[in-house]
Design a protein around this motif. Structure first.
Motif, PDB file in Angstrom:
ATOM      1  N   ARG A  67       0.801  -1.275  -0.036  1.00 56.08           N
ATOM      2  CA  ARG A  67      -0.093  -0.083  -0.080  1.00 56.08           C
ATOM      3  C   ARG A  67       0.797   1.427   0.032  1.00 56.08           C
ATOM      4  NH1 ARG A  67      -3.305   1.176   4.287  1.00 56.08           N
ATOM      5  NH2 ARG A  67      -1.866  -0.008   5.695  1.00 56.08           N
ATOM      6  N   PHE A  68       1.944   1.421   0.823  1.00 52.49           N
ATOM      7  CA  PHE A  68       2.878   2.215   0.765  1.00 52.49           C
ATOM      8  C   PHE A  68       4.267   2.181  -0.013  1.00 52.49           C
ATOM      9  CE2 PHE A  68       1.426   3.985   5.460  1.00 52.49           C
ATOM     10  CZ  PHE A  68      -0.039   4.035   4.859  1.00 52.49           C
ATOM     11  N   THR A  69       4.749   3.128  -0.544  1.00 54.12           N
ATOM     12  CA  THR A  69       5.964   3.211  -1.155  1.00 54.12           C
ATOM     13  C   THR A  69       6.740   4.574  -0.798  1.00 54.12           C
ATOM     14  OG1 THR A  69       4.928   2.178  -3.282  1.00 54.12           O
ATOM     15  CG2 THR A  69       6.875   3.115  -3.468  1.00 54.12           C
ATOM     16  N   ILE A  70       7.988   4.047  -0.396  1.00 55.12           N
ATOM     17  CA  ILE A  70       8.959   5.115   0.029  1.00 55.12           C
ATOM     18  C   ILE A  70       9.882   5.161  -1.417  1.00 55.12           C
ATOM     19  CG2 ILE A  70      10.686   3.674   0.966  1.00 55.12           C
ATOM     20  CD1 ILE A  70      11.058   5.826   3.242  1.00 55.12           C
ATOM     21  N   SER A  71      10.314   6.521  -1.420  1.00 54.62           N
ATOM     22  CA  SER A  71      11.096   7.049  -2.531  1.00 54.62           C
ATOM     23  C   SER A  71      12.082   8.166  -2.205  1.00 54.62           C
ATOM     24  CB  SER A  71      10.400   7.139  -3.875  1.00 54.62           C
ATOM     25  OG  SER A  71       9.501   8.054  -3.882  1.00 54.62           O
ATOM     26  N   ARG A  72      12.796   8.578  -3.060  1.00 57.82           N
ATOM     27  CA  ARG A  72      13.758   9.616  -2.683  1.00 57.82           C
ATOM     28  C   ARG A  72      14.442  10.205  -4.104  1.00 57.82           C
ATOM     29  NH1 ARG A  72      18.071   8.403   1.500  1.00 57.82           N
ATOM     30  NH2 ARG A  72      18.683  10.355   1.289  1.00 57.82           N
ATOM     31  N   ASP A  73      14.319  11.422  -3.992  1.00 62.27           N
ATOM     32  CA  ASP A  73      14.865  12.328  -5.297  1.00 62.27           C
ATOM     33  C   ASP A  73      16.215  13.121  -4.546  1.00 62.27           C
ATOM     34  OD1 ASP A  73      15.653  14.088  -7.183  1.00 62.27           O
ATOM     35  OD2 ASP A  73      13.627  14.349  -7.924  1.00 62.27           O
ATOM     36  N   ASN A  74      17.328  12.484  -4.738  1.00 62.41           N
ATOM     37  CA  ASN A  74      18.487  13.226  -4.009  1.00 62.41           C
ATOM     38  C   ASN A  74      18.628  14.713  -4.555  1.00 62.41           C
ATOM     39  OD1 ASN A  74      18.711  11.234  -1.958  1.00 62.41           O
ATOM     40  ND2 ASN A  74      20.121  10.271  -3.061  1.00 62.41           N
ATOM     41  N   ALA A  75      18.642  14.855  -5.746  1.00 68.67           N
ATOM     42  CA  ALA A  75      18.534  16.158  -6.510  1.00 68.67           C
ATOM     43  C   ALA A  75      17.910  17.197  -5.817  1.00 68.67           C
ATOM     44  CB  ALA A  75      18.285  16.020  -7.972  1.00 68.67           C
ATOM     45  N   LYS A  76      16.641  16.776  -5.376  1.00 69.57           N
ATOM     46  CA  LYS A  76      15.698  17.491  -4.525  1.00 69.57           C
ATOM     47  C   LYS A  76      15.744  17.682  -3.388  1.00 69.57           C
ATOM     48  CE  LYS A  76      12.297  17.653  -8.494  1.00 69.57           C
ATOM     49  NZ  LYS A  76      10.682  17.566  -8.741  1.00 69.57           N
ATOM     50  N   ASN A  77      16.665  16.469  -2.643  1.00 70.45           N
ATOM     51  CA  ASN A  77      16.760  16.589  -1.147  1.00 70.45           C
ATOM     52  C   ASN A  77      15.429  16.033  -0.526  1.00 70.45           C
ATOM     53  OD1 ASN A  77      19.404  17.218  -1.388  1.00 70.45           O
ATOM     54  ND2 ASN A  77      19.146  18.810   0.463  1.00 70.45           N
ATOM     55  N   THR A  78      14.531  15.379  -1.212  1.00 67.79           N
ATOM     56  CA  THR A  78      13.181  15.225  -0.711  1.00 67.79           C
ATOM     57  C   THR A  78      13.144  13.448  -0.556  1.00 67.79           C
ATOM     58  OG1 THR A  78      12.660  17.040  -1.527  1.00 67.79           O
ATOM     59  CG2 THR A  78      10.925  15.447  -0.821  1.00 67.79           C
ATOM     60  N   VAL A  79      12.413  13.153   0.418  1.00 65.29           N
ATOM     61  CA  VAL A  79      11.894  11.621   0.363  1.00 65.29           C
ATOM     62  C   VAL A  79      10.498  11.873   0.605  1.00 65.29           C
ATOM     63  CG1 VAL A  79      11.840   9.681   1.935  1.00 65.29           C
ATOM     64  CG2 VAL A  79      13.928  10.856   1.406  1.00 65.29           C
ATOM     65  N   TYR A  80       9.806  10.712  -0.122  1.00 68.68           N
ATOM     66  CA  TYR A  80       8.509  10.666  -0.287  1.00 68.68           C
ATOM     67  C   TYR A  80       7.695   9.420   0.351  1.00 68.68           C
ATOM     68  CZ  TYR A  80       9.442  14.001  -3.878  1.00 68.68           C
ATOM     69  OH  TYR A  80       9.858  15.295  -4.640  1.00 68.68           O
ATOM     70  N   LEU A  81       6.709   9.334   0.775  1.00 65.08           N
ATOM     71  CA  LEU A  81       6.098   8.160   1.080  1.00 65.08           C
ATOM     72  C   LEU A  81       4.595   8.384   0.634  1.00 65.08           C
ATOM     73  CD1 LEU A  81       5.993   5.830   2.957  1.00 65.08           C
ATOM     74  CD2 LEU A  81       4.630   7.212   4.552  1.00 65.08           C
ATOM     75  N   GLN A  82       4.628   7.609  -0.565  1.00 64.26           N
ATOM     76  CA  GLN A  82       3.054   7.354  -1.236  1.00 64.26           C
ATOM     77  C   GLN A  82       2.321   6.399  -0.555  1.00 64.26           C
ATOM     78  OE1 GLN A  82       1.998   8.961  -4.071  1.00 64.26           O
ATOM     79  NE2 GLN A  82      -0.092   8.089  -3.458  1.00 64.26           N
ATOM     80  N   MET A  83       1.302   6.840  -0.038  1.00 56.62           N
ATOM     81  CA  MET A  83       0.239   5.951   0.813  1.00 56.62           C
ATOM     82  C   MET A  83      -0.806   5.758  -0.035  1.00 56.62           C
ATOM     83  SD  MET A  83       0.891   7.653   4.550  1.00 56.62           S
ATOM     84  CE  MET A  83       0.011   9.233   4.258  1.00 56.62           C
ATOM     85  N   ASN A  84      -1.264   4.795  -0.350  1.00 56.72           N
ATOM     86  CA  ASN A  84      -2.506   4.295  -1.234  1.00 56.72           C
ATOM     87  C   ASN A  84      -3.452   3.333  -0.287  1.00 56.72           C
ATOM     88  OD1 ASN A  84      -1.409   5.654  -3.401  1.00 56.72           O
ATOM     89  ND2 ASN A  84      -0.535   3.599  -4.142  1.00 56.72           N
TER      90      ASN A  84
END
Length: 122
Positions: A67-84
């Protein structure tokens, strides 16, 4: 040192989706593993997901797998948590945290954000 700021929380209905963001300061962000944790009212803070500095390795709490997916964009210094497919039991304040290597243990983390609230209504 790294500073973390979460965003993206809100009030949703069961079955809806949200994407949380964790924005970090610092030029060495890619060297930090980042975890998402949550704390429901009256409960201890618990591990949700973690991603390595490179983004190649991640782990999840069993109840959020698929249900959840963690990802990151190091160029943007950001980590995401997609929660479905959110459930009422996902209701909590969600925190991101950073440390030098990957871990699911709350006590291992040195740097924490202020949290973002997620409320899932049934």
């Amino acid at each position: 040192q790294v500073q973390l700021v979460e965003s993206g929380g809100g009030l949703v209905q069961a079955g809806d989706s949200l994407r949380l963001s964790c924005a970090a300061s610092g030029r060495t962000f890619s060297t930090y593993a980042v975890g998402w944790f949550r704390q429901a009212p009256g409960k201890e803070r618990e591990f949700v997901a973690v991603v390595s500095g490179s983004g190649r390795t991640s782990y999840y709490k069993d109840s959020v797998k698929g249900r959840f997916t963690i990802s990151r964009d190091n160029a943007k210094n950001t980590v995401y948590l997609q929660m479905n497919s959110l459930k009422p039991e996902d209701t909590a304040v969600y925190y991101c945290a950073a440390r030098g290597s990957i871990s699911s243990d709350v006590s291992d983390y040195n740097y924490w954000g202020q949290g973002t609230r997620v409320t899932v209504s049934s």
